[in-house]
Design an enzyme around this catalytic site. Structure first.
Site, PDB file in Angstrom:
ATOM      1  N   GLU A 117      -1.614  -5.042   5.278  1.00 46.37           N
ATOM      2  CA  GLU A 117      -2.223  -3.792   4.280  1.00 46.37           C
ATOM      3  C   GLU A 117      -1.445  -2.603   4.929  1.00 46.37           C
ATOM      4  O   GLU A 117      -1.043  -2.445   6.089  1.00 46.37           O
ATOM      5  CB  GLU A 117      -3.876  -3.571   4.266  1.00 46.37           C
ATOM      6  CG  GLU A 117      -4.451  -4.491   3.368  1.00 46.37           C
ATOM      7  CD  GLU A 117      -5.395  -4.115   2.505  1.00 46.37           C
ATOM      8  OE1 GLU A 117      -5.445  -2.947   2.128  1.00 46.37           O
ATOM      9  OE2 GLU A 117      -6.605  -4.750   2.449  1.00 46.37           O
TER      10      GLU A 117
ATOM     11  N   ARG B 132     -10.669 -11.848  -6.083  1.00 43.04           N
ATOM     12  CA  ARG B 132     -10.821 -11.343  -4.887  1.00 43.04           C
ATOM     13  C   ARG B 132     -12.259 -10.738  -4.856  1.00 43.04           C
ATOM     14  O   ARG B 132     -12.665 -10.345  -5.771  1.00 43.04           O
ATOM     15  CB  ARG B 132      -9.765 -10.342  -4.566  1.00 43.04           C
ATOM     16  CG  ARG B 132      -8.312 -11.087  -4.745  1.00 43.04           C
ATOM     17  CD  ARG B 132      -7.852 -11.868  -4.038  1.00 43.04           C
ATOM     18  NE  ARG B 132      -7.626 -11.585  -2.442  1.00 43.04           N
ATOM     19  CZ  ARG B 132      -6.786 -10.815  -1.958  1.00 43.04           C
ATOM     20  NH1 ARG B 132      -5.784 -10.389  -2.859  1.00 43.04           N
ATOM     21  NH2 ARG B 132      -6.927 -10.387  -0.748  1.00 43.04           N
TER      22      ARG B 132
END
Length: 276
Positions: free
Chosen positions: A3, A266
Site C-alpha cells: 500500500e 474485496r
DNA sequence: CACCATGTTCCTTG
DNA sequence: CCAAGGAACATGGT
C-alpha cells in the site's frame, strides 16, 4: 507489506543506503516475479550498475540506474501482497521465501515474497498506464472529480490504478471514512462540494500513514500491521485503523457499529453512522 | 477441512 | 461501451 504509505516509507528508508551506490550482482531465485523476462535474461542487466535514484510510483519501487549502452535504465520492484525488501550490511542468511538477492558495494538487499505475487523486472511498460499520484502537486480536487464520470461505487473506482495510483484496500476504506462518504456510493452521485473533501481525506490519511510508518521504522518496529503478527493480533487495539478489520466494533467517531461488505471481491469496512 | 488475506491483470457475462 | 464477477498467480494463518 504493500500500500502506498508503506512503500513510500520503505523508499525513504532505503534511499540513503542505496542512492549513489553500486550494485555488484544480482541473483533471481524464482522465475515468476521477473515476468515477462526469465532470471537468466535479467541477471546480466543487474550487475555493476550505479544507482542514480530510488523512487516510488503507485506501489512500485523504481530503481533508476546510470545508463549503460543497450541496457535498461530501470528496475521495477512490486511487493505484491506479502513481499518485503531488507537491506543489511552483513551477508544475509538465505530463507525459503527469498526471490532475489542483490549484492551492493557495501551491503545486501534481499527481496522476500512468500506468495510471489510481487514483481522484479526491468520491463516498465506498466508505469505508463497508471493514473495520477495522489500526493503529487498536480493532483487536484478538479482532477479527482473526473472519477465522477462512472457509475461504479466510489471505493472500487478509487482502487482502480488507472484512475488514481496506489490506493489499496485498507486505505480506501480508511480515507472514505475520513471523508464521510459511503464506499457504496455511485461515483456519479458524489456532489461537487464533496470532491475537495475526499481529496483532503486522501492526502491526510496517506500522509499520516507515511509518518506513522516512518516513526515505526525509527522505533525499530515493523511498519506494516500484519507483520506484527497476523490479522487480529492487534489484541486490544493497537491497530491504527478506524474501520478496516473492525466489523461490529463501535466507530471511534460516532459509536455506530462498523459494517463490512464485499466489493469487487474485496472486504470493505465502513461506518453507517458517519458515512453517507 | 474451510475460509481469509495488503495486489494486478485478464477474461467472460450481462 | 460499461459494470460486475470470477479466475489466475501461491502461501500461510486462524
Amino acid at each position: 507489506m504493500p500500500e502506498l504509505p508503506e512503500i513510500e516509507a520503505l523508499v525513504r528508508r532505503l534511499r540513503p543506503h542505496l542512492e549513489g551506490h553500486r550494485l555488484v550482482s544480482t541473483r533471481v531465485l524464482h522465475p515468476r516475479p521477473c515476468r515477462p523476462s526469465a532470471p537468466s535474461d535479467l541477471e546480466p542487466l543487474l550487475r555493476d550498475r550505479r544507482l542514480l535514484g530510488l523512487h516510488r510510483r503507485a506501489k512500485y519501487l523504481v530503481f533508476n540506474w546510470e545508463p549503460k549502452p543497450a541496457l535498461p535504465t530501470t528496475l521495477l520492484v512490486h511487493l505484491g501482497m506479502t513481499g518485503s525488501l531488507v537491506f543489511s550490511e552483513a551477508i544475509p542468511v538465505g530463507g525459503t521465501h527469498d526471490v532475489a538477492l542483490m549484492e551492493w558495494d557495501h551491503g545486501h538487499l534481499t527481496f522476500q515474497d512468500p506468495r510471489r505475487f510481487g514483481l522484479f523486472t526491468c520491463e516498465d511498460a506498466v508505469l505508463a498506464r497508471l493514473g495520477p499520484e495522489p500526493l503529487s502537486t498536480d493532483f487536484t480536487p478538479g482532477n479527482l472529480a473526473r472519477l465522477g464520470t462512472s457509475r461504479q461505487p466510489i471505493k472500487v473506482r478509487l482502487m482502480d490504478p488507472t484512475q488514481v495510483a496506489g490506493i489499496g484496500n485498507i486505505y480506501a476504506s480508511e480515507l472514505l471514512h475520513r471523508a464521510g462518504i459511503s464506499p457504496r456510493r455511485r461515483s456519479d452521485r458524489i456532489r461537487d462540494a464533496e470532491w475537495p473533501v475526499l481529496h483532503d481525506a486522501i492526502r491526510q490519511v496517506l500522509e499520516e500513514a507515511i509518518a506513522r510508518n516512518l516513526r515505526a521504522y525509527e522505533a525499530g518496529i515493523s511498519p506494516y500491521y500484519h507483520e506484527a503478527g497476523t490479522r487480529g493480533s492487534w489484541a486490544d487495539d493497537a491497530s491504527p485503523f478506524l474501520v478496516y478489520d473492525r466489523e461490529k466494533e463501535p466507530c471511534a467517531r460516532c459509536g455506530s457499529a462498523i459494517r463490512r461488505c464485499e466489493q469487487g471481491g474485496r472486504s470493505t469496512y465502513w461506518c453507517p453512522g458517519c458515512q453517507r
